[in-house]
Every structure is written in structure tokens, then in C-alpha cells.
Motif scaffolding. Structure first.
Motif: not given
Length: 419
Positions: A7-15, A17-19, A24-25, A137-140
């Protein structure tokens, strides 16, 4: 962490999710003062400020430091202050003294978060695939700390004799008492449990493997506050025959008479929550009970706790995105069942299974290999997520784990029995 394989990552989607995770924190601590965010109420809990900094240290260390050429640490003192338990990363501040870190201030920690967030987002388009895996992993990892933020803040505020509310109480909608517990016959024979596929999962969730399920039935809901009050009224905490020896020793030495945060008020009970002290809702799932208490209740009821394999086999057909899970900052608490076997959300459900590795389990290389495997001793598995677990974080294979006396998390009880 499980490898992503094909499975490949889509950087825009990962950004995005990260943000969203990082936002929320910040929302969860928006009502806290610097003093609120600094104090540590017990060794098992950490200050809110430490959670915010530690999750930031994780991204700065394993992504920016290790994968961005020329990156300079925001502050060379922070690795010592905010490393949690990664031996490979060197010396660290003692866990039971995290509440002594009065400086940096909360504002400075929030500034640290902003700086790391900006650097990571700027770098993400040039990062290799293994670094993108570490961001996921860091997001989880941060979602786990979001739940800890809420439970640690709750424990901290419960120590204040004026019992302040962090959020105002939401409007309560009366609901009928749940029907008596029903029983669903579980699968018997050889079943497969554990994570499979290319989606994210923690390392301890695999490998997927075969296990033997004996004939059994599992309850269609968790135990309620009203049912727990009946256990108390029947002398449940005073009768040693219901308890494991270690559990009975714990009850006696700690003077345990009810779930954590419960207090007797006249003929009834109140509980302390993120919205202050309120009457116990008899229809809501009982929470803040230890494995010892869960096991004793099951013995009193003439049944037992499910194994984690029984739980997973039953929950696999249900939507892990459903249920009462964390969406926004607020006074989360378990809610009364409105029908259907809600396997996800409300309360983490104790199982009777020890937290041990699955057949074929191997730790990952490097510091992140210390993430779960090193804790596979003396703890019990919980399943299903809670009202403080971010939505989308859990799945049927997800394994949470705590020591049998711990109960400051939103932990509850689902029963099972042999057939």
C-alpha cells in the motif's frame, strides 16, 4: 508497527490526518491552565504538558532528526525530558517525576509543537516511505496519548477537594434501563484472530493465527452501573470467595469498596467525571473498574470474562467506527446502550487473557521495536475502545493492556460463559 507492504501513501492525505490528530490534542488541553497541565497526580499518570511534548518528541526524533538532512533539534534538552521508555534513545527523566518539570511552560510546549508541525509538513513531500510509515505510527501513538490526556486530567481533577469540572455537563436525555443481559452463542472450533492486510496495525496485533474456541456464549452488552450497585449491595467487595487472591489482597490493602470516582450519597451513588460530580446513571455501563473487580463480578454472577479470542471472533462482524468514541474535546463518558451489541466504544472491556505475544511475533528493528513487545508481562488484555478513544483508532484486532489493579482508564466488563 506492521509493515504496509503493497500500500502506497498519499502525502496530502497523510498531512490532513497529521494535522487533524495534532489539532485534537490541542483542543483537549484548551481549558487547562499552566498549573493544570504541569501537575502529575500519580506515577501511572503524566502531566498534560508532558503528553503534548512527548508526542512531539516522537515526530521530531524518529522523522525529522532521522530523515531530514540538516535538521536541528528545537532544544537539545528535550530528548532527556520527553523520552518515555525508549532505552535505545538514551537517558531520560524519571517517570514518577514528570510533574516536577515546571519549565518549559505550557505556552513553550505549544510553541514546540507548532515548530515541529511546520517542519514536518514542509518536509513530507521529500520523505522516504519508511519515514511516512513512522508518521502514521506517530499519529496512532498520539491518539493513544489523547485518551491518556483525558483519563490523566480526570484523575488529576479528582484529587482536588473542590472537584472542579473541566467541561460543563451536556444535556442528559433519559433512556430506559437496558433489558437483562442476553447471550449470543459464539463460534466454536478453529478460528483465526489477529491483524491481516495492509492497513495500519500495531505489532502486537499480529501475526494472524489459528486458535481453538470452545463452546461458549458472550453477553450482548456490558455490565451497567445499576448491576454493579447490586453487586456492592450484596457484599461483593466484602466476600473473599469471589476474588482472586491478589485481588482480595488489593481490596483489603487499598480499602476498595466501589469503582474509582464513586462516592456514596445517602441511599445512592455519585461519580466524578470530566463534567464534575453527578449522580451515577444506573443505565450506563460501569467504568473505572480493575481486572480484579471485573473478575470478581463475573464470579459473583456465576460466569466469567471472555477470552480475547472469543471477544475478537464476536466483534469482527461489527463496525469499529460505530459506538460512543471520541470525536471532539468534551466531557466524554460511557452512555446507556440503545440496542445492539456495541462492541466498540463506551468502555474498554477486560478479557481473561494475559497480554502475551502471538505465535510468530517478532519485534521491529530499532527503537520503535520497544513499542509493545517489552510490556508483555503481568498485564491483561482489554478490547473495544472507550468513550475517550479517538474514532477510527481501534479495530477488532486491537489489543490494549493494563496491569490487573489499574482502573483510571475507562474500563468496563462484558461477561461470557461456557456452554
Amino acid at each position: 508497527m506492521q509493515p504496509r507492504r503493497d500500500r502506497a501513501f498519499a502525502p496530502d492525505e497523510l498531512v490532513q490526518r497529521f494535522q487533524a490528530v495534532r489539532g485534537l490534542s490541542a483542543a483537549l488541553v484548551a481549558r487547562l491552565s499552566d498549573a493544570d497541565a504541569t501537575i502529575q497526580s500519580m506515577d501511572d499518570a503524566s502531566p498534560a504538558k508532558w503528553h503534548l511534548a512527548h508526542t512531539t518528541w516522537f515526530f521530531e526524533t524518529f522523522v525529522l532528526r532521522d530523515h531530514v538532512p540538516g535538521y536541528t533539534l528545537r532544544d537539545a534538552r528535550f530528548p532527556f525530558l520527553y523520552n518515555s521508555y525508549y532505552e535505545a534513545e538514551g537517558a531520560r527523566h524519571a517517570r514518577n517525576r514528570r510533574g516536577m518539570i515546571t519549565r518549559p511552560t505550557l505556552d513553550e510546549v505549544l510553541g514546540y509543537r507548532h515548530a515541529v508541525d511546520s517542519a514536518l509538513v514542509a518536509a513530507i513531500g521529500d520523505l522516504p516511505g519508511d519515514a511516512l510509515e513512522l508518521i502514521e505510527l506517530g499519529c496512532n501513538h498520539e491518539q493513544q496519548h489523547q485518551e491518556l490526556l483525558l483519563t490523566d486530567i480526570l484523575h488529576l481533577f479528582a484529587q482536588n477537594p473542590v472537584e472542579p469540572a473541566i467541561w460543563p455537563a451536556p444535556r442528559k436525555v433519559p433512556v430506559p434501563m437496558p433489558a437483562p443481559i442476553g447471550w449470543t452463542e459464539g463460534a466454536a472450533g478453529i478460528a483465526e484472530i489477529g491483524h491481516a492486510g495492509t492497513d495500519f496495525a500495531f505489532d502486537c496485533e499480529g501475526p494472524r493465527h489459528a486458535t481453538l474456541l470452545h463452546p461458549h456464549a458472550i453477553a450482548d452488552r456490558t455490565v451497567t452501573n445499576g448491576e454493579w450497585a447490586a453487586f456492592i449491595a450484596d457484599g461483593g467487595y466484602a466476600e473473599p470467595r469471589h476474588w482472586l487472591a491478589d485481588g482480595w489482597a488489593w481490596v483489603r490493602s487499598e480499602g476498595i469498596e466501589a469503582p474509582l470516582y464513586w462516592q456514596r450519597e445517602g441511599e445512592g451513588w455519585t461519580r466524578f467525571g470530566l463534567d464534575g460530580r453527578r449522580a451515577v446513571d444506573p443505565a450506563a455501563p460501569v467504568t473505572h473498574v480493575s481486572f480484579f473487580e471485573a473478575d470478581a463480578y463475573a464470579a459473583w454472577a456465576g460466569v466469567r470474562l471472555p477470552t480475547e479470542a472469543e471477544w475478537e471472533a464476536a466483534a469482527a462482524a461489527h463496525d469499529p467506527q460505530g459506538g460512543n468514541l471520541l470525536d471532539t474535546a468534551g466531557p466524554v463518558e460511557p452512555r446507556p446502550s440503545t440496542g445492539g451489541p456495541a462492541f466498540f466504544g463506551d468502555v474498554w472491556e477486560w478479557t481473561g487473557s494475559a497480554y502475551r505475544p502471538y505465535p510468530g511475533f517478532q519485534t521491529a528493528e530499532g527503537a520503535v521495536g520497544e513499542y509493545n513487545g517489552k510490556f508483555m508481562s503481568g498485564q491483561f488484555v482489554l478490547r473495544g475502545g472507550s468513550c475517550a478513544t479517538p474514532r477510527g483508532h481501534v479495530r477488532a484486532s486491537y489489543r490494549n493492556f493494563f496491569y490487573p489493579h489499574q482502573r483510571w482508564q475507562f474500563t468496563g466488563v462484558r461477561l461470557a460463559k461456557d456452554l
